[in-house]
Write a protein that holds these residues in place. Sequence first.
Motif, mmCIF file in Angstrom:
data_model
loop_
_atom_site.group_PDB
_atom_site.id
_atom_site.type_symbol
_atom_site.label_atom_id
_atom_site.label_comp_id
_atom_site.label_asym_id
_atom_site.label_seq_id
_atom_site.Cartn_x
_atom_site.Cartn_y
_atom_site.Cartn_z
ATOM 1 N N UNK A 212 0.828 -1.215 0.000
ATOM 2 C CA UNK A 212 0.000 0.000 0.000
ATOM 3 C C UNK A 212 0.865 1.270 0.000
ATOM 4 N N UNK A 213 2.068 1.178 0.606
ATOM 5 C CA UNK A 213 2.934 2.365 0.631
ATOM 6 C C UNK A 213 3.361 2.799 -0.772
ATOM 7 N N UNK A 214 3.310 1.855 -1.724
ATOM 8 C CA UNK A 214 3.900 2.116 -3.037
ATOM 9 C C UNK A 214 2.918 2.704 -4.035
ATOM 10 N N UNK B 101 -3.343 -0.436 -6.828
ATOM 11 C CA UNK B 101 -3.075 0.947 -7.224
ATOM 12 C C UNK B 101 -1.697 1.145 -7.816
ATOM 13 N N UNK B 102 -1.117 0.110 -8.371
ATOM 14 C CA UNK B 102 0.218 0.222 -8.960
ATOM 15 C C UNK B 102 1.310 -0.141 -7.970
ATOM 16 N N UNK B 103 0.932 -0.403 -6.725
ATOM 17 C CA UNK B 103 1.918 -0.636 -5.665
ATOM 18 C C UNK B 103 2.670 -1.957 -5.792
ATOM 19 N N UNK C 210 6.792 -2.271 -5.557
ATOM 20 C CA UNK C 210 7.353 -2.979 -4.402
ATOM 21 C C UNK C 210 8.312 -4.073 -4.873
ATOM 22 N N UNK C 211 7.886 -4.872 -5.845
ATOM 23 C CA UNK C 211 8.733 -5.972 -6.318
ATOM 24 C C UNK C 211 9.997 -5.438 -6.989
ATOM 25 N N UNK C 212 9.851 -4.362 -7.756
ATOM 26 C CA UNK C 212 11.035 -3.775 -8.387
ATOM 27 C C UNK C 212 12.050 -3.377 -7.327
ATOM 28 N N UNK D 37 18.441 -4.117 -8.797
ATOM 29 C CA UNK D 37 19.514 -3.443 -8.066
ATOM 30 C C UNK D 37 19.440 -1.925 -8.230
ATOM 31 N N UNK D 38 20.046 -1.233 -7.294
ATOM 32 C CA UNK D 38 20.149 0.231 -7.348
ATOM 33 C C UNK D 38 18.806 0.930 -7.458
ATOM 34 N N UNK D 39 17.788 0.389 -6.801
ATOM 35 C CA UNK D 39 16.514 1.102 -6.776
ATOM 36 C C UNK D 39 16.503 1.959 -5.511
ATOM 37 N N UNK D 40 16.533 3.265 -5.673
ATOM 38 C CA UNK D 40 16.591 4.132 -4.491
ATOM 39 C C UNK D 40 15.299 4.036 -3.680
ATOM 40 N N UNK D 41 15.368 4.494 -2.444
ATOM 41 C CA UNK D 41 14.182 4.435 -1.575
ATOM 42 C C UNK D 41 13.972 5.799 -0.922
ATOM 43 N N UNK D 42 13.788 6.849 -1.734
ATOM 44 C CA UNK D 42 13.736 8.203 -1.171
ATOM 45 C C UNK D 42 12.569 8.414 -0.221
ATOM 46 N N UNK D 43 11.504 7.649 -0.367
ATOM 47 C CA UNK D 43 10.341 7.845 0.507
ATOM 48 C C UNK D 43 10.281 6.829 1.628
ATOM 49 N N UNK D 44 11.349 6.058 1.777
ATOM 50 C CA UNK D 44 11.422 5.077 2.865
ATOM 51 C C UNK D 44 10.215 4.147 2.854
ATOM 52 N N UNK D 45 9.964 3.580 1.691
ATOM 53 C CA UNK D 45 8.805 2.678 1.569
ATOM 54 C C UNK D 45 9.121 1.240 1.998
#
Length: 462
Positions: free
Chosen positions: A172-174, A394-396, A400-402, A407-415
Amino acid sequence: METNHPMSRRRFLATTGALAGTALLTSTPAAHAESFANQVKNTGNKLRLAMVGTGHRGTGMWGKELLREYSDRMEFVGLCDINPGRLETGKRLIGADCPTFTDFEKMMKETKPDVLIVTTVDNTHDEFIVKGMEMGADIITEKPMTTDEKKIQRILDAEERTSKTCRVTFNYRYSPHRAKIWELLHNGEIGELTSVDFHWYLDTSHGADYFRRWHRLVEKSGSLWLHKASHHFDLLNWWIDSDPETVYALGQLNFYGKNGSFRAENCRTCPHTAPCPFFFDMTKNQRLMDLYAANESYDGYLRDGCVFKTDINIFDKMAATIQYANGVQVSYSLTAYSPYEGYRIAFNGTDGRIDAWIQESKPVSDANYDEIVLFRNFGKRQYIHIPFGTSGHGGGDKLLKDQIFLPNTPDPMKQCANTRDGALSCLIGIAARNNIASGQVVNIGDLTSIQPEVEKRYKRIL
Ligand SMILES: NC(=O)c1ccc[n+]([C@@H]2O[C@H](COP(=O)([O-])OP(=O)(O)OC[C@H]3O[C@@H](n4cnc5c(N)ncnc54)[C@H](O)[C@@H]3O)[C@@H](O)[C@H]2O)c1
């Protein structure tokens, strides 16, 4: 006066460094998220995954879809389920080429996976998370992380003891709509957040389905306070960026279960199908027939159980007031017999308010976006339109799986969510359940070793 203001408290703590204490001791969710992808990157080998629970979620989102989307970087080395028929059907639906096991420990010993995916019935998650870590795997678990406070503590202790990690898949966060709300809040668009009004509606189709399945029993799902609302409580914890402290709650079973005027064991054997608006003809869905009906002989589980069965012991109407450590207060409710599925949410701040209304079961003719309205005190309102996501929830689900497998998927929103996040989302529901049962106010800090913090331990990036 200034020092009592929530914003002043936060600023004070942040600038004095009072929050730094545990931050360095605990691995952050982001660090964990990187570890799966980087494991693949560093070794060049595929990530070896095992799964326990080859039902709907295991075979779909975490099975077939993983193989379709990430098979260049992961492989299934073992699948396990207590139902041998569903296990073989699950393997076929996933399209995996790996051994199957009805004995979990045998699977772990023989296949030695890097990562174990836990997609069993909720009340069993803790057993597999703990044993999985003890037997050398990192864990990806579906929500709710578990169903009571003792099980939460077992998971926290096992994580510390084994130095393995457990990621809770809060898809849901995504969703882009909820991520936009996070961004607006964290950019200070409404000043300091002071309260949230959050009301979730489950409809008489998808919502009713919880009352047909194992979810209808508190002993299996922990009730909708855990099974469903832990999603919502996690969103609140993430948006508010603080920990819940105390919970007061109410709940009743007003509509399903004993409230029906007729009932049967399940829809396929029901004599009341004509007058019953909840008649669910599962024979029209081949996937459900293959996964569940074909395997009833092993465990007697009926996927099309009657929504008016008298053994239903979860509430269908719930409300809670939650006090957060940073002073934010939340008014939450969940209604499980609404004509539409979705939610209304409003964030009240010192400089304005954010309003959003999501109707998930929208007619296709409706606008192809979800709206957020940003009101500024003494200023103009702004309408923000977020296009619908293209994958589940909703696209989440895809995002999430990505983040887990690329690799190298940033997490700027701390999801990325860890066990602390998983625990706190469950603890609100557990506190609500306990408050209803005892009439006593429940302090979250009394339930496990987790002590509520005013502000989360990660830095804001935006
Ligand atoms: N994040 C989401 O949006 C989302 C959506 C759906 C389901 N889920 C979660 O996924 C999990 C699975 O849900 P589902 O809808 O697939 O349920 P399901 O009933 O289809 O599957 C659960 C499976 O677990 C197996 N199982 C039960 N006890 C077991 C045990 N002791 N050992 C081994 N296997 C056991 C069952 O036989 C079944 O095959 C749940 O925790 C649920 O909350 C999450």
